[in-house]
Motif scaffolding. Structure first.
Motif, PDB file in Angstrom:
ATOM      1  N   ILE A   1       3.417  51.410 -24.983  1.00 48.19           N
ATOM      2  CA  ILE A   1       2.225  50.631 -25.323  1.00 48.19           C
ATOM      3  C   ILE A   1       1.649  50.058 -24.036  1.00 48.19           C
ATOM      4  CG2 ILE A   1       1.278  48.766 -26.718  1.00 48.19           C
ATOM      5  CD1 ILE A   1       3.601  49.105 -28.641  1.00 48.19           C
TER       6      ILE A   1
ATOM      7  N   LEU B   1       1.256  46.118 -23.027  1.00 49.48           N
ATOM      8  CA  LEU B   1       1.889  45.255 -24.038  1.00 49.48           C
ATOM      9  C   LEU B   1       2.495  44.028 -23.362  1.00 49.48           C
ATOM     10  CD1 LEU B   1       2.885  45.019 -27.071  1.00 49.48           C
ATOM     11  CD2 LEU B   1       5.024  46.013 -26.235  1.00 49.48           C
TER      12      LEU B   1
ATOM     13  N   LEU C   1       2.249  39.263 -28.030  1.00 47.74           N
ATOM     14  CA  LEU C   1       2.952  39.795 -29.195  1.00 47.74           C
ATOM     15  C   LEU C   1       3.452  38.660 -30.085  1.00 47.74           C
ATOM     16  CD1 LEU C   1       3.842  42.571 -30.302  1.00 47.74           C
ATOM     17  CD2 LEU C   1       5.953  42.314 -29.003  1.00 47.74           C
TER      18      LEU C   1
ATOM     19  N   GLY D   1      -9.664  48.240 -29.962  1.00 46.16           N
ATOM     20  CA  GLY D   1      -8.602  48.175 -30.959  1.00 46.16           C
ATOM     21  C   GLY D   1      -8.635  49.332 -31.941  1.00 46.16           C
TER      22      GLY D   1
ATOM     23  N   ASN E   1      -6.136  53.093 -31.408  1.00 45.92           N
ATOM     24  CA  ASN E   1      -4.745  53.311 -31.814  1.00 45.92           C
ATOM     25  C   ASN E   1      -4.629  53.994 -33.178  1.00 45.92           C
ATOM     26  OD1 ASN E   1      -3.649  52.175 -29.452  1.00 45.92           O
ATOM     27  ND2 ASN E   1      -3.963  50.113 -30.263  1.00 45.92           N
TER      28      ASN E   1
ATOM     29  N   TYR F   1       0.039  54.071 -26.864  1.00 48.23           N
ATOM     30  CA  TYR F   1      -0.954  53.206 -27.502  1.00 48.23           C
ATOM     31  C   TYR F   1      -1.571  52.290 -26.445  1.00 48.23           C
ATOM     32  CZ  TYR F   1       0.674  54.390 -32.259  1.00 48.23           C
ATOM     33  OH  TYR F   1       0.986  55.032 -33.430  1.00 48.23           O
ATOM     34  N   TYR F   2      -2.638  51.589 -26.841  1.00 45.69           N
ATOM     35  CA  TYR F   2      -3.323  50.678 -25.909  1.00 45.69           C
ATOM     36  C   TYR F   2      -3.320  49.259 -26.446  1.00 45.69           C
ATOM     37  CZ  TYR F   2      -6.846  48.718 -22.783  1.00 45.69           C
ATOM     38  OH  TYR F   2      -7.491  47.932 -21.839  1.00 45.69           O
ATOM     39  N   ALA F   3      -2.926  48.305 -25.583  1.00 48.19           N
ATOM     40  CA  ALA F   3      -2.924  46.891 -25.974  1.00 48.19           C
ATOM     41  C   ALA F   3      -3.508  46.018 -24.875  1.00 48.19           C
ATOM     42  CB  ALA F   3      -1.497  46.436 -26.305  1.00 48.19           C
TER      43      ALA F   3
ATOM     44  N   THR G   1      -6.923  43.732 -31.572  1.00 43.66           N
ATOM     45  CA  THR G   1      -6.227  44.940 -31.102  1.00 43.66           C
ATOM     46  C   THR G   1      -4.758  44.902 -31.495  1.00 43.66           C
ATOM     47  OG1 THR G   1      -7.744  45.305 -29.251  1.00 43.66           O
ATOM     48  CG2 THR G   1      -5.538  46.239 -29.040  1.00 43.66           C
ATOM     49  N   TYR G   2      -4.110  43.750 -31.310  1.00 40.26           N
ATOM     50  CA  TYR G   2      -2.699  43.626 -31.671  1.00 40.26           C
ATOM     51  C   TYR G   2      -2.504  43.718 -33.182  1.00 40.26           C
ATOM     52  CZ  TYR G   2      -0.627  42.576 -27.118  1.00 40.26           C
ATOM     53  OH  TYR G   2      -0.153  42.675 -25.834  1.00 40.26           O
TER      54      TYR G   2
ATOM     55  N   LEU H   1      -2.883  47.327 -34.061  1.00 42.18           N
ATOM     56  CA  LEU H   1      -1.729  48.061 -33.534  1.00 42.18           C
ATOM     57  C   LEU H   1      -0.518  47.869 -34.443  1.00 42.18           C
ATOM     58  CD1 LEU H   1      -0.292  49.696 -31.338  1.00 42.18           C
ATOM     59  CD2 LEU H   1      -0.003  47.569 -30.045  1.00 42.18           C
ATOM     60  N   ASP H   2      -0.311  46.644 -34.912  1.00 42.84           N
ATOM     61  CA  ASP H   2       0.787  46.364 -35.832  1.00 42.84           C
ATOM     62  C   ASP H   2       0.679  47.201 -37.101  1.00 42.84           C
ATOM     63  OD1 ASP H   2       2.965  44.575 -37.064  1.00 42.84           O
ATOM     64  OD2 ASP H   2       1.268  44.239 -38.408  1.00 42.84           O
TER      65      ASP H   2
END
Length: 523
Positions: free
Chosen positions: A37, A40, A45, A253, A256, A285-287, A305-306, A309-310
């Protein structure tokens, strides 16, 4: 005699126990999903935890082996060098990927890490191959161990990450083209684009991205800012209709979800994890920040985005587990250990800062050498914080490289804004643990004769190529998470380095670690 029989009984018991452990051992997983990621961060997070569902990060935290104190054993770090270290199990000193770009010492021109004009792009103008990686990757070793029967694929929005993680022997590397938005590849892997990628592009084309809007996924992620210094933030709305729309999309976001879609298509189309031979799927992935802006400009976007991603990570795991089986798939998730540089006006708050102009400093060094050895352009060029000497000039004047670099080191160490100066010869021969991170990030084929460490808070300026980089020595905390394939949940706070992931995967799937990897498995 009695003791002799007793000894035989004990030995037999141990032998039986050993046989039971071997025979009852689990088979290697059918599929390994190695997820990197990009950018990240553990602090982000954790900050956004209230926004997560139960199938993504929370599931990994509760049911996976979580290493909370991971780091990279070299400096400086960017995406290309991080991915290479992760998959080769060794630092740029051995794998030679010192960054996304370096200076070609023959032509004095910048080189992109995966450029290779020998192999035409498929659905892209970019010509690419992994030729610059000087060691094997975990995917290469899997191919060797299975006589080419294992399937190895890499999916990433970015060309460098896709090609490096696919390695020399991978079946394919797929990424998003900056100009067309197509999922594309290189003739290094195929004579023509596989039908499943053609089909995916036709059904899921990004050509209509100009009709797409990126807005917060839900009210929680759109109306509440979970940053400590967030203050009042407005919900965002972005349209992708500029000439840079695909580049912007790749740092949004939304990207992903596209990555997960094609990754799942890759698993299905190539029947990955469907037989007794372990396959490897590498995903990036991108964070990071949207369009590489500062965090103050895109707090709500990063938060969303997070959250996205989750959700997509949970979907990926659930779908693959359903196809392959929970005990038959191993997920390894980690970060790239860096983030986009932030701009900051330290002088406004009376924090020590300034500008170190490396081009002007090189001119001063040439004047200094000229006073000693006669006029000449001894420093031929600069690239980043590095200086490259004219080796032929030194030879003509019968000046040893050792003498030149040591004099330069002494001269440069007195310049304002310089924290440390390292010579190439010093990094090649040093066993000094205090400079191990700098040495590990150095490669004699790629780097200059002098490496300058700019003081934190100062800017590295090069007026010749318009570089303007703020120097920071901040540690970016990120986790390593291992989940599935019968692993038991555990939380480990002991410091560990990312080069231990490749030998850990190798141990899981019972193959050799990459050929330049000397690190021990995590467990």
């Amino acid at each position: 005699m009695k003791y002799r029989y007793l000894s035989l009984i004990i030995l037999a018991a141990f032998a039986a126990q050993g046989h039971a452990q071997i025979s009852s051992g689990k088979s290697a997983p059918k599929l390994v999903v190695n997820i990197s990621i990009d950018q990240l961060r553990t602090d982000y997070l954790e900050a956004f935890t209230p926004l997560y569902g139960n199938d993504g990060f929370k599931k990994l935290f509760e049911k996976g082996i979580l290493y909370t104190n991971a780091s990279y054993p070299f400096s400086p770090i960017d995406r290309a060098s991080a991915i290479a270290t992760l998959f080769c199990g060794t630092t740029p000193y051995y794998n030679s990927i010192v960054g996304a770009r370096w200076l070609n010492k023959e032509t004095l021109r910048p080189v992109y890490c995966v450029d290779d004009n020998k192999y035409q792009g498929l659905q892209t103008k970019d010509c690419s191959s992994p030729k610059n990686i000087n060691s094997s990757t975990i995917g290469d070793e899997l191919k060797v161990a299975t006589n080419g029967k294992a399937i190895v694929y890499s999916i990433s929005p970015f060309r460098d990450a896709a090609v490096i993680s696919a390695g020399h022997a991978g079946d394919g590397a797929v990424w998003i083209d900056d100009e067309t938005g197509n999922w594309c590849s290189s003739a290094y892997y195929y004579q023509s684009m596989p039908g499943w990628i053609w089909g995916y592009n036709s059904l899921n084309s990004l050509s209509k991205i100009n009709q797409t809007e990126w807005t917060p996924l839900n009210d929680l992620s759109g109306n509440f800012c979970y940053f400590m210094n967030g203050g009042m933030q407005k919900p965002f709305k972005h349209k992708f209709n500029s000439s840079r729309r695909y580049r912007e999309y790749k740092t949004s976001g939304l990207v992903n979800e596209s990555i997960t879609n094609i990754a799942l298509q890759c698993v299905t189309s190539n029947a990955m994890g469907s037989d007794g031979i372990t396959d490897l799927l590498n995903i990036t992935y991108y964070a990071g920040n949207f369009d590489h802006k500062t965090i103050n400009e895109c707090q709500m976007e990063l938060q969303d985005t997070y959250v996205r991603l989750d959700m997509t990570l949970g979907r990926l795991m659930a779908d693959i587990e359903r196809k392959v089986g929970h005990d038959n798939v191993l997920f390894v998730i980690t970060g790239t250990g860096y983030c986009d540089e932030e701009d900051a006006d330290y002088s406004k708050f009376k924090i020590p800062s300034g500008s170190f102009n490396i081009a002007r400093t090189a001119d001063l060094l040439n004047m200094y050498f000229g006073a000693i050895w006669g006029q000449g352009k001894y420093v031929e060029t600069c690239f980043g914080p590095q200086m490259f000497f004219d080796r032929k000039l030194l030879e003509r004047k019968q000046i040893s490289l050792t003498d030149a670099t040591e004099r330069a080191q002494e001269f440069l160490s007195q310049i304002s804004g310089v924290r440390n100066v390292y010579t190439s010869l010093q990094l090649l021969s040093s066993n000094n643990q205090r400079i191990d991170k700098i040495r590990n990030g150095f490669n004699h084929e790629r780097n200059g004769d002098i490496l300058i460490e700019v003081a934190p808070g100062w800017k590295l300026v090069n007026e010749n190529n318009m570089e303007n980089i703020l120097a920071r020595a901040s540690f970016i905390q990120f986790p390593i998470i291992i989940y599935g394939a019968g692993t038991a949940p555990e939380r480990i706070a002991l410091p560990t380095t990312i080069d231990r992931i490749a030998p850990t995967i190798a141990k899981f799937i019972r193959i050799r670690a990459p050929n330049a990897c000397s690190s021990e498995p995590l467990f």
